[in-house]
Design a protein around this motif. Structure first.
Motif, PDB file in Angstrom:
ATOM      1  N   UNK A   3       0.838  -1.200   0.000  1.00  0.00           N
ATOM      2  CA  UNK A   3       0.000   0.000   0.000  1.00  0.00           C
ATOM      3  C   UNK A   3       0.876   1.253   0.000  1.00  0.00           C
ATOM      4  N   UNK A   4       0.345   2.342  -0.550  1.00  0.00           N
ATOM      5  CA  UNK A   4       1.114   3.582  -0.637  1.00  0.00           C
ATOM      6  C   UNK A   4       0.612   4.667   0.309  1.00  0.00           C
ATOM      7  N   UNK A   5      -0.497   4.414   1.016  1.00  0.00           N
ATOM      8  CA  UNK A   5      -1.066   5.393   1.947  1.00  0.00           C
ATOM      9  C   UNK A   5      -1.225   4.749   3.322  1.00  0.00           C
ATOM     10  N   UNK A   6      -0.748   5.441   4.341  1.00  0.00           N
ATOM     11  CA  UNK A   6      -0.922   4.972   5.718  1.00  0.00           C
ATOM     12  C   UNK A   6      -1.825   5.948   6.449  1.00  0.00           C
ATOM     13  N   UNK A   7      -2.880   5.413   7.060  1.00  0.00           N
ATOM     14  CA  UNK A   7      -3.807   6.208   7.856  1.00  0.00           C
ATOM     15  C   UNK A   7      -3.468   5.905   9.309  1.00  0.00           C
ATOM     16  N   UNK A   8      -2.976   6.895  10.054  1.00  0.00           N
ATOM     17  CA  UNK A   8      -2.481   6.659  11.401  1.00  0.00           C
ATOM     18  C   UNK A   8      -3.459   7.115  12.482  1.00  0.00           C
ATOM     19  N   UNK A  55       8.520   7.124   1.219  1.00  0.00           N
ATOM     20  CA  UNK A  55       7.715   7.447   0.046  1.00  0.00           C
ATOM     21  C   UNK A  55       6.218   7.252   0.219  1.00  0.00           C
ATOM     22  N   UNK A  56       5.789   6.843   1.411  1.00  0.00           N
ATOM     23  CA  UNK A  56       4.354   6.671   1.648  1.00  0.00           C
ATOM     24  C   UNK A  56       3.687   8.020   1.884  1.00  0.00           C
ATOM     25  N   UNK A  57       2.431   8.100   1.505  1.00  0.00           N
ATOM     26  CA  UNK A  57       1.593   9.234   1.847  1.00  0.00           C
ATOM     27  C   UNK A  57       1.011   8.921   3.225  1.00  0.00           C
ATOM     28  N   UNK A  74       6.065  18.482   7.589  1.00  0.00           N
ATOM     29  CA  UNK A  74       6.925  17.519   6.893  1.00  0.00           C
ATOM     30  C   UNK A  74       6.209  16.802   5.752  1.00  0.00           C
ATOM     31  N   UNK A  75       4.906  17.059   5.596  1.00  0.00           N
ATOM     32  CA  UNK A  75       4.188  16.481   4.462  1.00  0.00           C
ATOM     33  C   UNK A  75       3.050  15.544   4.800  1.00  0.00           C
ATOM     34  N   UNK A  76       2.842  15.249   6.085  1.00  0.00           N
ATOM     35  CA  UNK A  76       1.698  14.407   6.467  1.00  0.00           C
ATOM     36  C   UNK A  76       0.414  15.216   6.314  1.00  0.00           C
ATOM     37  N   UNK A  77      -0.676  14.527   6.062  1.00  0.00           N
ATOM     38  CA  UNK A  77      -1.956  15.193   5.811  1.00  0.00           C
ATOM     39  C   UNK A  77      -2.862  15.013   7.026  1.00  0.00           C
ATOM     40  N   UNK A  78      -3.181  16.124   7.724  1.00  0.00           N
ATOM     41  CA  UNK A  78      -4.095  16.013   8.857  1.00  0.00           C
ATOM     42  C   UNK A  78      -5.518  15.801   8.348  1.00  0.00           C
ATOM     43  N   UNK A  79      -6.268  14.960   9.052  1.00  0.00           N
ATOM     44  CA  UNK A  79      -7.628  14.664   8.626  1.00  0.00           C
ATOM     45  C   UNK A  79      -8.437  14.214   9.830  1.00  0.00           C
TER      46      UNK A  79
END
Length: 184
Positions: free
Chosen positions: A97-102, A122-124, A150-155
Motif C-alpha cells: 500500500x502507498x497510503x498509511x492512515x495513522x 515514500x508513503x503518503x 513535513x508532508x503528512x496530511x491532517x484529517x
C-alpha cells in the motif's frame, strides 16, 4: 504526489500502541480509542488492511479491551517508530500500500517517528487527528504541526471513510452509515 484523498485500494490503517497503560494519563483517551475503533470497523467492512502495534507488550500489556477483538494480534515493538520493527516493515511490504492512515499515541513520540519514517520511505501519511493524542500539555499540537509541515496530511477519521466510499452509491454505504451513526 498522487492526489491528496485516501483510497481503499492504496490505504492501510496503522493503529499505534493503544494500550491502557499508556492511555491512562492521556486527556481524551476514551475519544481516541472510540475513533480508532470506528476507523478499524469501517476499514474491515471496506476491506482496507489494518496493522496494529503495541509497545513492549510483556511489560506494558495488550491493546485496549475495546480493540482487542478487532485488531487480532498486534505486532510487538521496542522501537518508538513502528518502522523500527522488521515485522511491521515486512507486513507493510507484503500489503504493498502507498497510503498509511495513522491513529494512536503518543503524537510527539511513536506517531511522530513513524510518520517521518513512512514519509521518508515514500508513503503518503494521513493523520486521523481525532484518533491521536499525547500526555504533556501542548505535545499533541507541536507533534501535529511538525508532522504536517513535513508532508503528512491532517484529517478526521470520518473524512477518511467517506474518501474510501467516494459516493453514496457504494454498495457498502449503508453498512458504513450505521457505524457513522453509532459513533456520532
Amino acid at each position: 504526489m498522487k492526489g491528496s484523498l485516501a483510497t481503499r485500494e492504496d490505504s492501510v490503517v496503522v493503529v499505534i500502541d493503544l494500550q491502557p497503560a499508556f492511555l491512562e494519563p492521556i486527556r481524551g483517551a476514551e475519544r481516541i480509542v472510540q475513533r480508532a475503533k470506528f476507523l478499524v470497523e469501517c476499514a474491515r467492512i471496506l476491506e482496507v488492511p489494518v496493522v496494529a502495534t503495541v509497545q513492549y507488550a510483556s511489560r506494558m500489556g495488550k491493546s485496549h479491551p475495546d480493540l482487542v477483538d478487532l485488531l487480532g494480534e498486534p505486532l510487538d515493538k521496542m522501537a518508538f517508530s513502528c518502522c523500527g520493527s522488521e515485522h511491521f516493515l515486512s507486513r507493510l511490504d507484503t500489503l504493498g500500500r502507498s497510503q498509511a492512515i495513522l491513529v494512536g499515541i503518543e503524537t510527539h513520540i511513536c506517531v511522530h517517528q513513524t510518520t517521518h519514517q513512512l514519509l521518508e520511505s515514500g508513503m503518503m501519511v494521513f493523520l486521523a487527528e481525532d484518533g491521536i493524542g499525547a500526555r504533556p500539555e501542548g505535545a499533541h499540537d507541536v507533534g501535529m504541526k511538525r508532522m504536517t509541515l513535513s508532508g503528512a496530511i491532517p484529517t478526521h477519521s470520518e473524512s477518511v471513510v467517506y474518501e474510501w466510499l467516494r459516493t453514496a452509491e457504494h454498495p457498502k454505504f449503508r453498512n458504513i452509515l450505521q457505524i457513522v451513526k453509532q459513533y456520532a
